[in-house]
Design an enzyme around this catalytic site. Structure first.
Site: not given
Length: 290
Positions: A8, A80, A85
């Protein structure tokens, strides 16, 4: 061993929790790591949420994705949602689990609110990773030529109309009790069975099934099912009554019946016994369920 990277932006909450959960659940099935494109320190709420389920991530540290040798990674899981991302090299196998960031600043949130958000993200990750664990070592199954299934319906005319619209074809055939739709391009044989109060069991149309190429593929499916640990409801056999088939019956974890079958050739049909009794295809397989 599978190498998995949870990714993430900040690598401070979701991916850290995912790393800790995956280490516990996957064990020696996988080597697990996490990283972020803009790493920040692991947040205390994530540590606390994990401690609630007995997993200690207090010694985990945030890492930049630039520190990871992506050539060694078999699977990247991005977490995400609204964030962008990190960009991955083409060809890297990827799963995307868009789980809301529980650490988004919210001045109005109480300590209890934050605990609830982190616990919700943790539980979503745990449920997904439990499924991932069951998928990592799935062996090869039967090679299907066709999939068929049936559902019960209250009004056969109304449902025929609906599925003719949905599937884009008229049913191939119908009676007062059922209608059969065929879509060869989808390898689909789909049956509507009227819900008339009569018992449904393995000798009715109410089940799912796959067609394989021939008798040997049915036997092969049986051997694969045994190796996999599937429930064998009926061992592979040749049946003559109704639609003559080479067939194997399995049960899924919820007790739903699955038929793996191959249609008989002319040569097979020529060997039909006078009493039309089923013929087992594997010597020594149980005949109690035949």
């Amino acid at each position: 061993m599978t190498h998995i990277l949870f990714l993430c932006v900040a690598n401070s909450a979701r991916s850290q929790m995912a790393e800790g959960i995956a280490r516990q659940i996957l064990g020696d099935k996988a080597e697990v790591s996490s990283a972020g494109s803009q790493p920040k320190p692991v947040v205390a709420c994530a540590v606390d949420a994990m401690a609630e389920i007995g997993i200690d991530i207090s010694r985990q540290t945030s890492k930049s994705v630039d520190e990871i040798d992506l050539s060694r990674i078999d699977l990247v899981v991005t977490l995400c949602t609204d964030e962008v991302c990190p960009i991955l090299p083409s060809g890297t196998r990827r799963l995307h689990w868009p789980i809301a960031d529980p650490g988004i600043p919210d001045p109005s949130a109480t300590a209890k609110d934050r605990r609830v958000r982190f616990a919700a993200a943790r539980d979503q990750l745990k449920a997904r990773i439990e499924i991932l664990e069951r998928l990592l070592d799935v062996p090869a199954g039967p090679t299907a030529q066709e999939f068929h299934a049936s559902i019960r319906v209250a009004s056969l005319p109304d449902s025929v109309r609906f599925y003719a619209w949905l599937l884009g074809v008229w049913p191939k055939e119908w009676t007062h009790r059922y209608a059969t739709f065929i879509r060869p391009d989808l390898k689909l044989n789909f049956v509507l069975l009227v819900s008339d109060g009569k018992p449904l069991h393995h000798d009715t149309l109410y089940h799912a099934g796959i067609e394989v190429a021939d008798k040997q593929r049915v036997v092969d499916a049986y051997e694969r099912a045994c190796h996999f640990g599937a429930h064998i409801e009926k061992p592979p056999r040749t049946t003559w009554k109704g639609t003559p088939l080479h067939e194997l019956w399995l049960k899924d974890p919820d007790g739903n019946l699955i038929e793996v079958y191959a249609r008989l050739t002319a040569a097979d049909l020529s060997g039909k016994p006078a009493d039309e009794a089923p013929v087992l295809l594997v010597r020594g397989s149980s005949s109690k369920q035949v």
